[in-house]
Design an enzyme around this catalytic site. Structure first.
Site, PDB file in Angstrom:
ATOM      1  N   GLY A  80       0.808  -1.220   0.000  1.00  0.00           N
ATOM      2  CA  GLY A  80       0.000   0.000   0.000  1.00  0.00           C
ATOM      3  C   GLY A  80       0.837   1.263   0.000  1.00  0.00           C
ATOM      4  O   GLY A  80       0.437   2.275   0.555  1.00  0.00           O
ATOM      5  N   SER A 129       4.518   1.191   0.592  1.00  0.00           N
ATOM      6  CA  SER A 129       5.668   1.175   1.512  1.00  0.00           C
ATOM      7  C   SER A 129       6.982   1.486   0.804  1.00  0.00           C
ATOM      8  O   SER A 129       7.929   1.943   1.452  1.00  0.00           O
ATOM      9  CB  SER A 129       5.754  -0.152   2.262  1.00  0.00           C
ATOM     10  N   THR A 145       6.448  -0.233   7.987  1.00  0.00           N
ATOM     11  CA  THR A 145       7.037   1.108   8.067  1.00  0.00           C
ATOM     12  C   THR A 145       7.819   1.261   9.369  1.00  0.00           C
ATOM     13  O   THR A 145       8.850   1.918   9.411  1.00  0.00           O
ATOM     14  CB  THR A 145       5.941   2.184   7.947  1.00  0.00           C
ATOM     15  N   GLY A 201       2.467   1.744  13.885  1.00  0.00           N
ATOM     16  CA  GLY A 201       1.745   1.042  12.828  1.00  0.00           C
ATOM     17  C   GLY A 201       0.384   1.687  12.616  1.00  0.00           C
ATOM     18  O   GLY A 201      -0.259   2.115  13.575  1.00  0.00           O
ATOM     19  N   GLY A 225      -1.867   0.428   9.784  1.00  0.00           N
ATOM     20  CA  GLY A 225      -2.674  -0.262   8.785  1.00  0.00           C
ATOM     21  C   GLY A 225      -3.904  -0.991   9.297  1.00  0.00           C
ATOM     22  O   GLY A 225      -4.901  -1.088   8.595  1.00  0.00           O
ATOM     23  N   GLU A 226      -3.834  -1.519  10.499  1.00  0.00           N
ATOM     24  CA  GLU A 226      -4.890  -2.439  10.904  1.00  0.00           C
ATOM     25  C   GLU A 226      -6.020  -1.801  11.712  1.00  0.00           C
ATOM     26  O   GLU A 226      -7.188  -2.131  11.538  1.00  0.00           O
ATOM     27  CB  GLU A 226      -4.283  -3.595  11.711  1.00  0.00           C
TER      28      GLU A 226
END
Lengths: 760, 162, 81
Positions: A490, A492, A533, A717, A719-720
């Protein structure tokens, strides 16, 4: 030499971080040049196809492949008997582990099929048409067995068992009889029963959610080539080429160094591409034929045989004082894990209450097996399902006590230093800041019309760090190459280039990023757990720092001074003393002379990244319910999230918006439906209804930046966690719009209409 | 089973390819002509990843037989840029971060260009309904819609006579 | 002595339901060995299924020195998406 300054105090003035440059792989992806899983072609490649069970539960009496083998153009047919005997061996998969026997049996059934769609045989032929024809000629004699697809069916006393060697883990004493309950897990502290008894107000309810699919648009695909000398290559799209290597090698019993896995571009994963389905099968077909073999799943196969995330039921009791302080929670949830153990019970239980500071709690989770495809990770696995009932109860509590739902959450929110159920003190987390930002957002105070409701929900996810490797090389002209082993799912590549450019103090365009194969770089854990990341970024930054040190040494040697007498500034070395004081050498000037000093300038850093912090988000959702049809429209949606530092804000916002859209789909439309024969009845995008462009409004984003002190640039983080709050936010918005608490997802028009009708 | 020989104009070039009578246009583009930019996400016309323009009409190439392309004009993602010059829709997708994994992107770009060829000044709502046949699972569509609206504005500027 | 709290399901699976174990160990490698002696089979599982928090912080580097009176939580390792 000056090391990158301490970036932990507050957000410093970065040069490149926080800008929005075009991603390095962008042009290839907007022109159709990028090569994804189904696009790769190898010389002499055969086409494979997989025969899948029509029955959800059956014993395989025999498989006759003779007719298929006799079809002209068919080069090989394999069944479960061709797989090596699999020991029940645990193998690392991402942050967790998989039982290799289960992973292997999931790729190809042996003796028993456990779901409709379970692979039973595979063919390699000169064309896809012939391969498909051959499948129809394979005769499988099944002894059809009764199946279970719901929690009640699976846990019934006389339930048919999927596995006769699975005994419920986490029970004391150890059970003597096998069970479809693979695991019971409890986490808690204090005396929640007494707290509930003494509470001013207790909110309770039973909630449910259906299994949903990750829904990546690219179906699983790979090409494998296994030579007679034992060396093999696999080209596949996945969240981790090293994951494919370790699982395939363990299933087939071959050395890791004998498999070289090349990552192709990945067309979405969301956790669903953190295991293998096709690669070991393609490998065996290739060994049998001596040629490369391609396997691709159809969309139907993807729905029937990969993913999904578990659905389940959640019982909750939440007690509070009159002022809204949550004093105790008791929660028990059961997740429908599919054919093999390993559903999201642990992270679900650990996440459920992790965003609140609650003195007394007990959360019990059960991993329940059923005759559905084995569940796979899906973006913050387990957390959306377990946080949904918590956020629903808090909304109900807010209404009952007449407290603003954000104020109520602020009263109970976890803060830095608070000690959680796991005995760990929270680090520099930003839930409170997110709640405050949500409250201040104009969305929160905008007027609502008739049949409209506003829902708020919070959520958290633990994130991860772990092992990563990065190589940074300075080319002879001073341009920079960054190489990692983490698939770019996505954007990175862009974030790696930005962090390298920031560290080296050079323009973003001077850095190019490559994602390489498993034989060309040290190990990296897969792209998942919101870790790339953070962890791989740390490796890139450290490698850049080593490169800077080398460049300073080389320049110092050229000037005849100590390296301490040099300074790295604006992508060049400056001499601080002696005859050459004030002189500078650019990266290109030093690199051009590398052959006359210590040789090429590069650094490889492998590390085990520590210090990751959990992510927190708060979502606001406005819905309008059509009282005539029960249809729910999402009118306005805002995502607030603590992102640490946004390296490339476009792709951070993209994660927030995409996760929210997936969560909205889970809340409103999506869910597995099974027919009377136990088969997935909606295995396509027409009947499995993911949100389309016209279903959604613009999704506003607020990035709260509270840096992580354990990362040079403050990365957390991202993303989740965005998929965690939507189930509650949408559920609360609909419940407030119609004045009825909704407990069961998805909130399809028929369910909402029935609820309105029942009240009338 | 003998194959059919099909002649068609693909991205401006006269092309000939062989195909089975049951092969889809998507199969022919990907397997016979090596144009793998059009993707198969579903094979049932529900995801739009295989969107191409056939004689000026936007279609899912997985729902068109390869043989139907005989004598017709096909434009795919590979033909959207003018040589190395990106189309404004492509450029805006990059500038706005309107892609994450990129798998659905070719279909979205072909469909968006087709929209702007028909309607140079679409509303947000018109963009959303036009693109409702293209699935994206990564972005939540926000940045895609913004990219298309931006590209439309830029194209309208270009069209203003000097 | 490190104070070790094994969580479910490890407490039941290897330590007879014990909630607290006192173990002498210089680092997590040694701690895993010591726990394996108490609950045979734990060591084999530890590499794949177990996560450790030492004095309230996740520790994945088993070679890091363990403070003499460390509080060690033993809990299931979880996967992300």
């Amino acid at each position: 030499m000056n090391a990158p300054q301490d970036k932990t105090a507050f957000r410093p003035a970065y040069r490149v971080i926080g800008t929005r440059p075009v991603r390095p792989d962008g042009v290839d992806k907007v022109t159709g040049k990028a090569i994804y899983g189904p696009d790769f072609v190898a010389s002499g490649m055969l086409q494979g196809a997989i025969l899948r069970s029509p029955h959800p539960h059956a014993r395989i009496r025999s498989i006759n492949t003779k007719k298929a083998e006799a079809l002209p153009g068919v080069k090989a047919v394999i069944t479960g008997a061709d797989f090596p005997g699999l020991a029940a061996l645990e193998v690392a998969v991402g942050e967790s582990s998989g039982n290799i026997k289960h992973v292997g049996r999931n790729c190809m059934a042996h003796e028993k099929v456990l779901y409709a769609g379970h692979a039973v045989a595979a063919v390699a032929a000169t064309s896809s048409v012939i391969a498909e024809e051959a499948l129809a000629l394979i005769e499988v004699d099944y002894e059809v067995l009764p199946y279970v697809l719901t929690i009640d069916e699976a846990l019934a006393a006389d339930a048919p068992l999927l596995h006769d060697d699975i005994f419920t883990q986490g029970l004391d004493p150890k059970p003597t009889k096998p069970s479809n309950a693979a695991l019971r897990f409890t986490i808690g502290r204090g005396d929640p029963d007494a707290a509930l008894k003494g509470a001013h107000t207790v909110i309770s309810g039973t909630y449910s959610a259906l299994p949903v699919h990750q829904g990546y648009i690219e179906p699983h695909a790979c090409v494998a080539s296994w030579n007679a000398d034992g060396q093999a290559q696999i080209w596949a799209s996945s969240q981790g080429a090293f994951m494919i290597r370790s699982l395939t090698a363990a299933i087939l019993g071959i050395a890791l160094a004998d498999i070289r896995v090349t990552p192709l571009e990945i067309g979405g994963g969301f956790g669903g591409k953190t295991t293998v389905y096709l690669e070991p099968v393609a490998m065996l077909l290739s060994r049998k034929t001596g040629r490369p073999v391609r396997l691709t799943m159809s969309r139907g196969d993807v729905f029937r045989a990969s993913g999904p995330a578990p659905g389940g039921t959640m019982d909750i009791q939440l007690g509070a004082d009159a002022d809204g302080t949550i004093t105790g929670v008791v929660m028990e949830f059961k997740l429908l894990g599919g054919a093999y153990p390993g559903s999201d019970t642990h992270p679900g239980a650990m996440s459920a209450l992790a965003h609140y500071n609650i003195a007394n709690s007990r959360v019990t989770g059960w991993d329940v097996l059923c005759n559905m495809a084995s569940t796979a990770a899906y973006r913050a696995p387990g957390a959306p399902q377990t946080i949904f009932p918590v956020e629903s109860c808090i909304d109900e509590l807010a209404m009952k006590l007449g407290i603003d739902p954000i104020d109520l959450r602020l009263k109970n929110a976890v803060k830095p230093g608070d000690v959680g159920v796991m005995g760990m003190a929270a680090g520099e987390i930003g839930y409170v800041e997110c709640l405050e930002a949500a409250k201040a957002h104009p969305h929160y105070s905008a007027p609502l019309g008739p049949n409209q409701g506003r829902g708020v929900a919070g959520g958290t996810w633990g994130n991860y760090g772990g092992p990563s490797t990065a190589v940074v090389s300075v080319s002879e002209d001073g341009s920079v190459l960054v190489t990692t082993g983490n698939p770019d799912i996505g954007g990175s590549r862009a974030s790696m280039a930005i962090m390298a450019a920031e560290t080296l103090q050079i323009p973003y365009e001077k850095v190019r990023v490559t994602i390489t194969d498993t034989s060309s770089i040290g190990y990296s854990m897969l792209t998942g757990g919101s870790r790339t990341t953070f962890a791989t970024g740390k490796a890139v930054i450290e490698a850049c720092e080593q490169v800077i040190a080398t460049l300073c040494q080389r320049a110092a040697a050229m000037w005849g001074v100590d390296a301490e007498q040099t300074e790295w500034r604006d992508g060049a070395v400056y001499c601080l003393s002696g005859d050459k004081q004030g002189s500078s050498l650019t990266m290109g000037q030093i690199a051009a002379k590398a052959g006359f000093s210590g040789g090429p300038i590069s650094a490889e850093v492998s590390l085990n990244a520590q210090g990751f912090l959990p992510a927190f988000g708060v979502h606001i959702c406005d819905t309008e319910v059509d009282p005539e049809t029960g249809n729910v429209s999402v009118l306005r949606y805002t995502v607030v999230q603590d992102v640490g530092t946004a390296i490339h804000p476009d792709y951070v916002e993209g994660q927030m918006q995409g996760g929210a859209a997936q969560g909205i789909g889970w809340a409103l439309n999506e869910g597995y439906v099974f027919d009377k024969d136990g088969r997935v009845d909606n295995p396509g995008f027409l009947d499995y209804r993911m949100p389309v462009c016209s279903d959604l409004p613009m999704i506003d984003t607020v990035m709260v930046e509270k840096p992580n002190p354990a990362h040079p640039y403050g990365v957390k983080g991202v993303g989740e966690v965005p998929i965690v709050p939507p189930l509650g936010a949408v559920g609360n918005a609909v419940s407030r719009a119609i004045g009825i608490r909704m407990h069961d997802l998805p909130l399809t028009p028929d369910r909402v209409y029935a609820a309105i009708k029942a009240r009338a | 089973m003998s194959k059919l020989l099909i002649s068609a104009t693909v991205n401006g070039d006269a092309q000939q390819f062989l195909c089975d009578s049951g092969a889809t246009l998507l199969d022919a583009l990907r397997d016979e002509l090596g144009l793998t930019g059009s993707k198969e996400g579903c094979g049932s016309g529900d995801c739009g990843a295989c969107t191409v323009v056939l004689d000026g009409q936007m279609v899912c190439s997985c729902l068109v037989l390869a043989a139907e392309a005989e004598g017709r004009t096909v434009n795919t993602i590979e033909g959207v840029a003018e040589g190395s010059e990106l189309h404004p829709v492509q450029r805006k997708f990059l500038e706005k971060g309107a892609l994450q994994c990129g798998f659905c992107t070719p279909g979205f770009i072909v469909a968006s260009k087709a929209l702007l060829d028909h309607n140079p000044d679409p509303s947000e709502s018109e963009v959303r309904y036009w693109l409702a046949g293209n699935l994206c699972r990564c972005t939540g569509y926000d940045k895609i819609v913004r990219a298309v609206l931006d590209a439309a504005a830029e194209l309208r500027q270009e069209r203003v006579p000097a | 002595m490190a104070r070790v709290q094994p969580m479910s399901p490890f407490a039941e699976q290897f330590f007879g339901g014990a909630q607290l174990l006192d173990v002498a160990a210089g680092n997590l490698f040694a701690l895993v060995d010591a726990l394996d002696a108490i609950g045979p089979g734990f060591g084999e599982n530890a590499g794949m299924r177990v996560a450790f928090a030492v004095d309230g912080t996740m520790q994945t580097d088993w070679s890091a020195p363990l403070p003499a009176d460390a509080d060690v939580m033993v809990f299931p390792r979880v996967a992300g998406g």
